[in-house]
Design an enzyme around this catalytic site. Structure first.
Site, mmCIF file in Angstrom:
data_model
loop_
_atom_site.group_PDB
_atom_site.id
_atom_site.type_symbol
_atom_site.label_atom_id
_atom_site.label_comp_id
_atom_site.label_asym_id
_atom_site.label_seq_id
_atom_site.Cartn_x
_atom_site.Cartn_y
_atom_site.Cartn_z
ATOM 1 N N LYS A 3 17.860 -17.957 -49.822
ATOM 2 C CA LYS A 3 18.545 -18.816 -50.549
ATOM 3 C C LYS A 3 18.184 -18.848 -52.047
ATOM 4 O O LYS A 3 17.545 -19.313 -52.461
ATOM 5 C CB LYS A 3 18.770 -20.209 -49.826
ATOM 6 C CG LYS A 3 19.879 -21.410 -49.771
ATOM 7 C CD LYS A 3 18.860 -22.892 -49.560
ATOM 8 C CE LYS A 3 20.658 -23.701 -49.704
ATOM 9 N NZ LYS A 3 20.760 -23.574 -51.388
ATOM 10 N N ASP A 51 19.207 -21.026 -55.520
ATOM 11 C CA ASP A 51 19.425 -22.016 -56.967
ATOM 12 C C ASP A 51 20.363 -22.142 -58.144
ATOM 13 O O ASP A 51 19.782 -21.794 -58.795
ATOM 14 C CB ASP A 51 18.027 -22.296 -56.570
ATOM 15 C CG ASP A 51 17.920 -24.573 -57.006
ATOM 16 O OD1 ASP A 51 19.377 -24.588 -56.936
ATOM 17 O OD2 ASP A 51 17.509 -25.509 -57.373
ATOM 18 N N GLU A 96 13.555 -21.497 -53.057
ATOM 19 C CA GLU A 96 14.528 -23.497 -52.560
ATOM 20 C C GLU A 96 14.684 -23.062 -50.648
ATOM 21 O O GLU A 96 14.921 -23.998 -50.265
ATOM 22 C CB GLU A 96 15.773 -23.138 -52.906
ATOM 23 C CG GLU A 96 16.335 -24.029 -52.364
ATOM 24 C CD GLU A 96 18.197 -24.255 -53.235
ATOM 25 O OE1 GLU A 96 18.771 -25.408 -52.757
ATOM 26 O OE2 GLU A 96 18.225 -23.452 -53.866
#
Length: 326
Positions: A30, A32, A177
């Site tokens: 994921k 950011d 993240e």
């Protein structure tokens, strides 16, 4: 070639798929950053659009060279613009200094020299005259990886099929993240927040909408001592608490200016919370907070401010109370 606009597909917050279904899912880190859809008409140009559909190409001049990377093949690509810290990890606060400069190319170019960005590409939505939206995820990944998109300011990160628990553990160990889980047979659903994509954040953090503030005292006189935040529930903005920590001095000054510009006499929360001395604002600022747990009433325990989210509007954010707290 004229390329039709395609709003990005969105992930739903959740948890790892059951172990028995692990092989049916692919796992990506994921990121950011700022989500973008890149349009490459095949003539050397590139157009970058944010989730809102806004043209943000001029904000990132170092990505213009991507337009020539496919040697005349029109394409629409999905990805995320990142600013990296010295350890090579995405840092949204760094990226904020690059955002919002699409209408000021000279300033954008100056910032690019100090805070360069990198575009990670994780999907291809169109290639040549052919739409790939109905192709399964694995087929789209094959097309994407076959394009050889490795450049000075862009890349295609790896995706892992299966081994979700190990992938999530690796993101935690490396301070990343989180993880995005994507069903390998899933089609691309433009503009849809789909259960075929699941996002897992390693920290307990959520988007909130700022609806008011409390003046600080002493050295913070005239500045916000805390912001009052809410999340949507059944069409209303419900108050979820006050956040009074997490800012640098510069961030508090910036927030103070934004709050003063949004002043209103009407409380945006429904019901109106009992907060003596509260000052209300038009609920148009979105922020991200971290917290330990929630009370039974849905209030955040030990909340701390992480950052403003200038890339999101209250309508675009996922700032909603859990169903069991509505």
């Amino acid at each position: 070639m004229e390329l039709p606009p395609i709003p990005p597909m969105l992930a739903t917050p959740g948890t790892l798929p059951p172990a028995a279904q692990d092989a049916r899912w692919a796992y990506e880190t994921k990121q950011d950053g700022q989500r973008v859809v890149a349009y490459l008409p095949g003539d050397g140009r590139v157009l970058l659009r944010a989730r809102s559909g806004q043209d943000i190409t001029a904000a990132y001049p170092e990505l213009r060279a991507l337009g020539a990377a496919l040697a005349g093949t029109p394409a629409v690509l999905d990805g995320e613009v990142l600013a990296l810290d010295p350890e090579g990890r995405a840092d949204f606060q760094l990226l904020q200094s690059r955002m919002g400069l699409a209408h000021d190319p000279a300033r954008a170019a100056h910032r690019a020299a100090r805070v360069p960005v990198h575009l990670v590409l994780f999907d291809v939505l169109r290639l040549g005259a052919r739409s790939l939206l109905r192709e399964p995820y694995l087929r789209r990944r094959e097309h994407l990886e076959g394009l050889g998109l490795s450049g000075p300011a862009w890349s295609v990160p790896a995706a892992l099929v299966g081994h979700g628990a190990e992938a999530l553990r690796a993101t935690r160990e490396h301070g990343l993240e989180g993880l995005v889980c994507k069903r390998v047979d899933s089609v691309y659903e433009p503009g849809v927040r789909s259960r075929a994509w699941i996002k897992i954040r390693n920290m307990r953090g959520e988007d909130v909408v700022v609806g008011g503030w409390l003046p600080g005292k002493g050295r913070l006189s005239g500045l916000p001592g805390a912001v009052l935040v809410g999340q949507r529930a059944a069409g209303r903005l419900r108050y979820v608490g006050g956040v009074g920590t997490g800012w640098s001095a510069a961030e508090r000054d910036e927030l103070a200016a934004l709050l003063r510009a949004a002043t209103t006499d009407a409380c945006p929360f429904d019901p109106v919370p009992r907060v003596p001395g509260a000052r209300w604002v038009v609920p148009r600022l979105v922020g991200e907070v971290r917290y330990s747990t929630r009370t039974r009433e849905g209030l955040l325990r030990q909340p701390s401010w992480l950052r403003l989210r200038p890339d999101l509007t209250p309508e675009e954010s996922a700032a909603e109370l859990p169903d069991d707290l509505v």
